[in-house]
Design an enzyme around this catalytic site. Structure first.
Site, PDB file in Angstrom:
ATOM      1  N   SER A 168       0.861  -1.189   0.000  1.00  0.00           N
ATOM      2  CA  SER A 168       0.000   0.000   0.000  1.00  0.00           C
ATOM      3  C   SER A 168       0.888   1.226   0.000  1.00  0.00           C
ATOM      4  O   SER A 168       1.806   1.329   0.832  1.00  0.00           O
ATOM      5  CB  SER A 168      -0.904   0.010   1.239  1.00  0.00           C
ATOM      6  OG  SER A 168      -1.415   1.310   1.477  1.00  0.00           O
ATOM      7  N   GLY A 169       0.624   2.159  -0.896  1.00  0.00           N
ATOM      8  CA  GLY A 169       1.420   3.378  -0.958  1.00  0.00           C
ATOM      9  C   GLY A 169       1.236   4.264   0.263  1.00  0.00           C
ATOM     10  O   GLY A 169       2.209   4.708   0.877  1.00  0.00           O
ATOM     11  N   SER A 170      -0.022   4.538   0.639  1.00  0.00           N
ATOM     12  CA  SER A 170      -0.257   5.425   1.780  1.00  0.00           C
ATOM     13  C   SER A 170       0.269   4.815   3.066  1.00  0.00           C
ATOM     14  O   SER A 170       0.845   5.515   3.921  1.00  0.00           O
ATOM     15  CB  SER A 170      -1.752   5.754   1.906  1.00  0.00           C
ATOM     16  OG  SER A 170      -2.511   4.581   2.115  1.00  0.00           O
TER      17      SER A 170
ATOM     18  N   GLY B 127      -1.987   5.268  -2.831  1.00  0.00           N
ATOM     19  CA  GLY B 127      -0.817   5.094  -3.677  1.00  0.00           C
ATOM     20  C   GLY B 127      -1.028   4.044  -4.742  1.00  0.00           C
ATOM     21  O   GLY B 127      -0.682   4.243  -5.919  1.00  0.00           O
ATOM     22  N   THR B 128      -1.642   2.908  -4.359  1.00  0.00           N
ATOM     23  CA  THR B 128      -1.865   1.864  -5.357  1.00  0.00           C
ATOM     24  C   THR B 128      -2.919   2.286  -6.377  1.00  0.00           C
ATOM     25  O   THR B 128      -2.850   1.890  -7.543  1.00  0.00           O
ATOM     26  CB  THR B 128      -2.279   0.545  -4.674  1.00  0.00           C
ATOM     27  OG1 THR B 128      -3.312   0.804  -3.719  1.00  0.00           O
ATOM     28  CG2 THR B 128      -1.101  -0.107  -3.992  1.00  0.00           C
TER      29      THR B 128
END
Length: 345
Positions: free
Chosen positions: A91-93, A259-260
């Site tokens: 996960s980006g965040s 982010g994803t």
């Protein structure tokens, strides 16, 4: 003997999405890799995820990241991501929040200017570039997972909505990508509940019709994400902006664009020939927060051509706290939790 045990947390947020970073209170988990430790949590200790995302301690809109020792010597730390849908491998965040928490807690010593280090996610090693100004972590740039388009412009009849055109990208999880304008949305905050209801119906329809297989991971379960795409605006040469909203099944509209979700957008724009290496896309949320995704190139992985990308965002520390876990509380289920709590009896 007491039934009260504690978990140490640092709550953070990136783009509005709260990530609860678990920094202490959990026993070492079995597993030779962070991925294996994630699978142990998922199969034998899901109580930690449910404790911190459900009443009375949390809400499903949050995420949880458990800091664990890295199993790869190249990484400074490992982390396991937990969300309402389960255990995403990336996960980006959550990566932005975890990297910030590690810097702010001193686990990774903070350095003025740009510094680089590596974390170990269940998906593997993730390179981090942190920008620190006057002692403040102003930005985290992290690698997005190799992303690609699995399905392009398919159509499905959704009960209560009608025919919906969608594409599917993989960017750490499978995402249905839909045009918000075609569905009558402007992607403003007052639409949040209607966006959630609409996405729920679309995801349920897609899940009922088909599954998805990753080219190396195989079957990764039912489609968990949907991303609403607003019109793409060219801001300057090679820099684009688009309003966006990400839905996590069941029932959650993320505060950030994720982010994803941003990586999935880059994969689609590349598939349509709309971006070149070095181009960037800023996705803007219902709450006017944003992440910036950069398309850095493509590479071949077996028979699949994948998009390489980076995601940049800023996280904020909300609090540092000890959560008291009282297993005698009738609202607290310690059945699949007690055995991983430090000093558990």
């Amino acid at each position: 003997m007491t039934d009260e045990l504690t978990i140490q947390l640092m709550d953070t947020h990136a783009g509005g999405d709260v990530s609860r970073i678990v920094t202490g209170g959990i026993e070492p988990l079995p597993g030779a890799t962070v991925r294996e430790q994630m699978e142990y949590l998922r199969d034998d200790a899901d109580g930690l995820r449910r404790l911190l995302l459900e009443e009375p301690y949390g809400i499903p809109e949050m995420s949880v990241d458990l800091i664990v020792p890295a199993t790869d010597p190249r990484a400074s730390a490992g982390y396991i991501i937990m969300e309402v849908m389960g255990y995403p491998i990336y996960s980006g965040s959550n990566t932005i929040c975890t990297a910030t928490a590690l810097l702010e807690s001193g686990v990774v010593p903070k350095q003025e200017g740009h510094q680089q280090f590596t974390l170990e996610a269940p998906a593997g090693l993730v390179k981090i570039d942190a920008r620190v100004e006057n002692g403040v972590v102003e930005a985290i740039t992290c690698e997005g997972l190799p992303s690609y388009i699995d399905t392009y412009r398919a159509s499905i009849d959704v009960p209560g909505i009608g025919d919906v055109t969608y594409s599917v990208a993989y960017s750490g999880g499978f995402y249905a990508l839909v045009d918000a304008t075609e569905l009558g949305f402007d992607l403003t905050l007052d639409e949040e509940s209607r966006l959630s209801a609409c996405a729920h119906r679309i995801v349920e329809a897609i899940q009922a019709q088909r599954g998805f297989h990753h080219y190396t991971l195989g079957d990764v379960g039912p489609l968990p994400f949907l991303h609403f795409m607003g019109p793409v605006e060219a801001v300057t040469g090679g820099f684009y902006r688009s309003r966006s909203a990400t839905y996590v099944h069941p029932g959650v509209i993320c505060r950030s664009t994720t982010g994803t979700g941003t990586s999935a957008r880059l994969a689609l724009m590349h598939h349509e020939g709309r971006i070149e290496p070095g181009d960037r896309l800023e996705t803007v949320s219902l709450r006017e927060t944003g992440f910036i995704g950069e398309f850095t190139g493509t590479r071949q992985e077996g028979e699949q051509s994948v998009v390489e990308n980076r995601i940049t965002g800023k996280a904020y520390v909300l609090n540092r706290s000890d959560v008291v876990v009282n297993c005698a509380d009738p609202m607290v289920d310690c059945t699949s939790l007690r055995h991983i709590l430090s000093s558990a009896r």
